[in-house]
Design a protein around this motif. Sequence first.
Motif, PDB file in Angstrom:
ATOM      1  N   ALA A  91       5.923  -6.082  48.320  1.00 54.40           N
ATOM      2  CA  ALA A  91       7.898  -6.254  47.910  1.00 54.40           C
ATOM      3  C   ALA A  91       7.864  -6.700  46.835  1.00 54.40           C
ATOM      4  O   ALA A  91       7.452  -7.366  46.554  1.00 54.40           O
ATOM      5  CB  ALA A  91       7.656  -6.948  49.616  1.00 54.40           C
ATOM      6  N   ALA A  92       8.911  -6.663  46.617  1.00 54.22           N
ATOM      7  CA  ALA A  92       9.821  -7.689  45.456  1.00 54.22           C
ATOM      8  C   ALA A  92      11.278  -7.717  45.128  1.00 54.22           C
ATOM      9  O   ALA A  92      11.730  -6.856  46.279  1.00 54.22           O
ATOM     10  CB  ALA A  92       9.470  -6.701  43.699  1.00 54.22           C
ATOM     11  N   TRP A  93      11.625  -8.603  44.647  1.00 55.91           N
ATOM     12  CA  TRP A  93      13.712  -9.065  44.570  1.00 55.91           C
ATOM     13  C   TRP A  93      13.850  -7.939  43.414  1.00 55.91           C
ATOM     14  O   TRP A  93      13.592  -8.267  42.022  1.00 55.91           O
ATOM     15  CB  TRP A  93      13.685 -10.213  43.837  1.00 55.91           C
ATOM     16  N   SER A  94      14.807  -7.026  43.947  1.00 60.66           N
ATOM     17  CA  SER A  94      15.474  -6.554  42.566  1.00 60.66           C
ATOM     18  C   SER A  94      16.451  -7.166  41.831  1.00 60.66           C
ATOM     19  O   SER A  94      18.241  -7.306  42.915  1.00 60.66           O
ATOM     20  CB  SER A  94      15.800  -5.042  42.739  1.00 60.66           C
ATOM     21  N   ARG A  95      16.439  -8.003  41.064  1.00 59.64           N
ATOM     22  CA  ARG A  95      18.296  -8.505  40.162  1.00 59.64           C
ATOM     23  C   ARG A  95      18.699  -6.953  40.219  1.00 59.64           C
ATOM     24  O   ARG A  95      20.435  -7.902  40.342  1.00 59.64           O
ATOM     25  CB  ARG A  95      17.479  -8.693  38.970  1.00 59.64           C
ATOM     26  N   ALA A  96      18.581  -6.125  39.580  1.00 57.98           N
ATOM     27  CA  ALA A  96      20.138  -5.731  39.848  1.00 57.98           C
ATOM     28  C   ALA A  96      20.472  -5.097  40.869  1.00 57.98           C
ATOM     29  O   ALA A  96      21.168  -4.716  41.001  1.00 57.98           O
ATOM     30  CB  ALA A  96      19.698  -4.162  38.948  1.00 57.98           C
ATOM     31  N   ASP A  97      19.692  -5.106  41.877  1.00 55.49           N
ATOM     32  CA  ASP A  97      20.226  -4.343  42.769  1.00 55.49           C
ATOM     33  C   ASP A  97      20.557  -5.463  44.167  1.00 55.49           C
ATOM     34  O   ASP A  97      21.218  -5.321  45.435  1.00 55.49           O
ATOM     35  CB  ASP A  97      19.038  -3.689  43.937  1.00 55.49           C
ATOM     36  N   ALA A  98      20.524  -6.979  43.273  1.00 57.08           N
ATOM     37  CA  ALA A  98      20.428  -7.651  43.869  1.00 57.08           C
ATOM     38  C   ALA A  98      19.544  -7.807  45.252  1.00 57.08           C
ATOM     39  O   ALA A  98      21.158  -7.693  47.264  1.00 57.08           O
ATOM     40  CB  ALA A  98      22.179  -8.817  44.893  1.00 57.08           C
ATOM     41  N   THR A  99      18.559  -7.269  45.792  1.00 57.72           N
ATOM     42  CA  THR A  99      17.998  -7.225  47.152  1.00 57.72           C
ATOM     43  C   THR A  99      16.606  -7.108  46.932  1.00 57.72           C
ATOM     44  O   THR A  99      15.890  -6.561  45.862  1.00 57.72           O
ATOM     45  CB  THR A  99      18.788  -6.130  48.109  1.00 57.72           C
ATOM     46  N   ALA A 100      16.030  -6.424  48.150  1.00 54.83           N
ATOM     47  CA  ALA A 100      14.641  -6.327  48.032  1.00 54.83           C
ATOM     48  C   ALA A 100      14.380  -5.487  48.366  1.00 54.83           C
ATOM     49  O   ALA A 100      14.737  -4.392  48.426  1.00 54.83           O
ATOM     50  CB  ALA A 100      13.299  -6.753  49.338  1.00 54.83           C
ATOM     51  N   VAL A 101      12.917  -5.181  47.526  1.00 54.51           N
ATOM     52  CA  VAL A 101      12.674  -3.298  47.620  1.00 54.51           C
ATOM     53  C   VAL A 101      11.455  -3.698  47.748  1.00 54.51           C
ATOM     54  O   VAL A 101       9.907  -4.166  47.749  1.00 54.51           O
ATOM     55  CB  VAL A 101      12.195  -2.806  45.955  1.00 54.51           C
ATOM     56  N   ARG A 102      10.379  -3.033  49.144  1.00 50.56           N
ATOM     57  CA  ARG A 102       9.289  -2.609  49.353  1.00 50.56           C
ATOM     58  C   ARG A 102       8.816  -1.079  49.183  1.00 50.56           C
ATOM     59  O   ARG A 102       8.952  -0.319  49.104  1.00 50.56           O
ATOM     60  CB  ARG A 102       9.422  -2.707  50.970  1.00 50.56           C
ATOM     61  N   TYR A 103       7.251  -1.405  48.919  1.00 52.44           N
ATOM     62  CA  TYR A 103       6.947  -0.251  48.830  1.00 52.44           C
ATOM     63  C   TYR A 103       6.408   0.370  49.730  1.00 52.44           C
ATOM     64  O   TYR A 103       5.087  -0.298  50.451  1.00 52.44           O
ATOM     65  CB  TYR A 103       5.689  -0.680  47.529  1.00 52.44           C
ATOM     66  N   GLN A 106       7.041   6.486  50.800  1.00 51.33           N
ATOM     67  CA  GLN A 106       7.423   7.138  49.936  1.00 51.33           C
ATOM     68  C   GLN A 106       8.015   6.873  48.590  1.00 51.33           C
ATOM     69  O   GLN A 106       8.847   6.736  48.262  1.00 51.33           O
ATOM     70  CB  GLN A 106       9.287   7.509  50.625  1.00 51.33           C
ATOM     71  N   GLY A 107       7.074   5.134  48.164  1.00 45.90           N
ATOM     72  CA  GLY A 107       7.436   5.444  46.733  1.00 45.90           C
ATOM     73  C   GLY A 107       8.180   3.654  47.179  1.00 45.90           C
ATOM     74  O   GLY A 107       7.312   3.479  48.533  1.00 45.90           O
ATOM     75  N   TRP A 108       9.082   3.629  46.555  1.00 49.23           N
ATOM     76  CA  TRP A 108       9.941   1.878  46.391  1.00 49.23           C
ATOM     77  C   TRP A 108      11.111   2.571  47.035  1.00 49.23           C
ATOM     78  O   TRP A 108      11.623   3.281  46.806  1.00 49.23           O
ATOM     79  CB  TRP A 108      10.164   1.499  44.654  1.00 49.23           C
ATOM     80  N   ARG A 109      11.497   1.432  47.770  1.00 48.76           N
ATOM     81  CA  ARG A 109      12.605   1.382  48.320  1.00 48.76           C
ATOM     82  C   ARG A 109      13.454   0.105  48.592  1.00 48.76           C
ATOM     83  O   ARG A 109      12.684  -0.342  49.163  1.00 48.76           O
ATOM     84  CB  ARG A 109      12.450   2.268  50.168  1.00 48.76           C
TER      85      ARG A 109
END
Length: 147
Positions: A91-103, A106-109
């Motif tokens: 998991a990572a925090w996406s600053r552009a989306d202001a939300t977490a992303v998880r791998y 199906q890839g990063w979501r």
Amino acid sequence: MTDSARLALPYLDAGQAQKEWTHNEALALIDIAVQASVEAVGVDAPPASPAAGACWIVGAAPSGAWNGHAGAIAGWTDGGWRFLAPRPGMAAWSRADATAVRYGAQGWRLDRVAPIASPTGGATVDAECRSAVVAILGALRAQGWLA
């Protein structure tokens, strides 16, 4: 030299000269992986002037210095670009989306629940409530938050 099983961090070899190179490479990758925070997700071209420590999730059609690293976390360091291949559950925090992303498979979501329309109209409140609950449960299942 072998690498760790989960993050492919380089191990030190017995009798290895200049161990600091291997050790520092592992630390640079750990710095990218632990509490990961990225500027944006799905970017195909590296930025012209990245700040040290800034990271991105590489898109599906990378170019330039990111060529061949689709889906990886790209981090800019004093020594240039470092790439961390994603692992399921990362998991990572996406600053552009202001939300977490998880791998995952199906890839990063983005870890967001799909928008759910508010119930409107109807004469029976119970039917509207049931419809809203069904929509909420469906969205949570689609995001993988419920089985």
